[in-house]
Enzyme design. Structure first.
Site, PDB file in Angstrom:
ATOM      1  N   ASP A 138       0.845  -1.198   0.000  1.00  0.00           N
ATOM      2  CA  ASP A 138       0.000   0.000   0.000  1.00  0.00           C
ATOM      3  C   ASP A 138       0.878   1.245   0.000  1.00  0.00           C
ATOM      4  OD1 ASP A 138      -2.448   1.268  -0.099  1.00  0.00           O
ATOM      5  OD2 ASP A 138      -2.696   1.315   2.074  1.00  0.00           O
ATOM      6  N   HIS A 145      -3.876  13.925   1.557  1.00  0.00           N
ATOM      7  CA  HIS A 145      -4.185  12.969   2.623  1.00  0.00           C
ATOM      8  C   HIS A 145      -3.035  12.931   3.634  1.00  0.00           C
ATOM      9  CE1 HIS A 145      -5.606   9.263   4.558  1.00  0.00           C
ATOM     10  NE2 HIS A 145      -4.414   8.744   4.379  1.00  0.00           N
ATOM     11  N   GLU A 212      -9.248   4.329  -2.437  1.00  0.00           N
ATOM     12  CA  GLU A 212      -7.992   4.073  -3.157  1.00  0.00           C
ATOM     13  C   GLU A 212      -8.303   3.437  -4.509  1.00  0.00           C
ATOM     14  OE1 GLU A 212      -4.760   2.276  -1.065  1.00  0.00           O
ATOM     15  OE2 GLU A 212      -5.493   2.900   0.914  1.00  0.00           O
ATOM     16  N   ASP A 244      -9.526   0.401   1.475  1.00  0.00           N
ATOM     17  CA  ASP A 244      -8.553  -0.126   2.436  1.00  0.00           C
ATOM     18  C   ASP A 244      -9.025   0.219   3.844  1.00  0.00           C
ATOM     19  OD1 ASP A 244      -6.261  -1.204   3.517  1.00  0.00           O
ATOM     20  OD2 ASP A 244      -5.083   0.622   3.232  1.00  0.00           O
TER      21      ASP A 244
HETATM   22 MN    MN Z   1      -4.368   2.517   2.625  1.00  0.00          MN
END
Ligand code: MN
Length: 443
Positions: A138, A145, A212, A244
């Protein structure tokens, strides 16, 4: 990187009429891949391609033998219970199948009768994970963010100095990745309540989603052989939507010094359809870092990455609470964002991942990290939207959410459209939170 070709023409019309409707995600210019079978059957899962409101059964099509050469070899690989073998065949084979299907699905095609036999309504199928995901990484590619979350976790030091140089990521866990429709129990875990003397264990109180995209690796690389940025997109099979799920209170206590662990590996959900980079060719955007920011090191730089490294993918998040579901109320939109806000491109993610010689394999999944834009309405997590839970959002039925509650369903949808190109969509990913299991030892 793909050039526009006949499969992208806005003038194509399919004999599958539902594919021609305005706003249909699965237009003839899209042709995404999934693993499917008839709903509630014991059939083997096999590869399929979406067209309109139908799925083309690639296993059935392979048996008919009406495709030729690489396209037939591709369809044959899609008879397998996962797409890994097809993913490993590489970009020329994927592209050959796309071209053959595009031609076969156009009005006037000689193959209409043969393909008609291979169509199944999407409403009558169920999906599995598209492949065996060997490894999952990831990333953290939205600077908006990273800055907002950093300011909550470290108010005096929101964006760490490496951020603008390194595509930050961590190795996640593939075993808990599920397909859209996934339900999961709220995770239990260890947390430290601010001001408490010692940590406690129990259900997560700050459950959150992350908007995502998921990036599937096609052909891999050998251990010790980095992928140059000029070639990196040849290793990308395609893109899906990815939620996620994250436990913010567990994360806040456990993440230093080694990063995310149990806050991140209890559930992550992907959409069933994988959209190829070839289908996304009309939606490429130029890419650059702001002029006052450090420019990427040479190994993360190429002319083509600057000219067209970004992709304009519109992304939305919707929530449907249990009450909304009981009241037959549609999911309500809470976020509008776009992948073009990403601080790093897909090519840079792949190249950076392999710069040390790390080997990627067919079916590996890269998460993009939460795709938040600069505005708060573009924030891809509740952590950001509610400023760490301090300002709950109010839904149209009066319900408030600081974080995700039991019974909530979260939806991510995505699509691409611009003047002069045909509309394509990613469909959606939905997953629903069940109450925590009450099986913890407390004393
Ligand atoms: Mn993530």
């Amino acid at each position: 990187m793909f050039k526009l070709n006949e499969t992208h023409s806005i003038n194509l019309i399919s004999w599958v009429e539902s594919a021609n409707r305005a706003g249909c995600d699965y237009s003839i210019q899209n042709l995404p891949f999934a693993q499917f079978r008839r709903m509630n059957s014991n059939e083997n899962f096999r590869g399929g391609v979406a067209i309109g409101d139908k799925v083309i059964d690639l296993a059935a099509l392979s048996l008919m033998g009406v495709l030729k050469g690489k396209a037939q070899a591709a369809a044959q690989a899609c008879t397998q219970p996962s797409l890994n073998e097809f993913m490993a065949m590489g970009v020329e084979v994927w592209s050959a199948l796309r071209l053959a299907l595009s031609r076969a699905l156009r009005n006037g095609s000689e193959l209409q009768d043969a393909l008609t036999i291979c169509l199944i309504p999407q409403s009558a199928v169920e999906y599995s994970l598209p492949c065996q995901i060997g490894d999952y990484t990831d990333f953290y590619t939205s600077i908006h963010h990273a800055t907002r979350v950093g300011s909550l976790f470290r108010p005096d030091n929101p964006l760490l100095p490496n951020y603008k140089w390194v595509p930050i990521g961590y190795h996640g866990r593939a075993s808990s990745i599920g397909i859209s429709g996934q339900t999961f129990h709220r995770p239990n875990g260890q947390t430290m309540v601010p001001g408490a003397e010692k940590p406690c264990v129990g259900p997560c109180k700050r459950l959150d989603h992350e908007l995502e995209i998921g990036i599937f690796i096609g052909q891999g690389n050998h251990l010790g052989e980095p992928i140059a940025i000029e070639n990196s997109e040849d290793h990308v099979f395609g893109i899906c939507l990815f939620n996620d799920w994250s436990a913010r209170d567990i994360q806040g206590w456990e993440y230093q010094p080694l990063g995310p662990f149990l806050a991140k590996n209890f559930a992550s959900t992907i959409s069933p359809w994988i959209v190829s980079l070839e289908a996304l060719a009309p939606f490429r955007t130029s890419f650059s870092h702001p002029i006052d920011d450090p420019q990427p090191l040479p190994y993360l730089t190429s002319d083509i990455n600057s000219e067209a490294g970004g992709i304009d993918i519109k992304l939305q998040v919707f929530i449907q609470t249990e009450k909304m579901r009981n009241d037959s109320q549609e999911p309500e939109k809470i976020t509008d964002s776009n992948f073009h806000h990403s601080y790093w491109t897909i090519a840079q993610m792949v190249t950076h991942h392999t710069v040390n010689g790390c080997n990627l394999r067919p079916g590996d999944l890269l998460g993009s990290g939460t795709q938040s834009g600069p505005e708060l309405a573009e924030a891809g997590s509740l952590l950001e939207l509610t400023v760490g839970g301090k300002h709950p959002i109010t839904l149209s039925n009066g319900e408030k959410r600081a974080f995700i509650e039991d019974g909530d369903s979260l939806f991510i949808r995505g699509n691409c459209h611009r003047d002069g190109a045909a509309y394509i969509g990613f469909g959606e990913v939905v997953s629903t939170v069940l109450p925590a299991k009450n099986n913890l030892k407390h004393r």
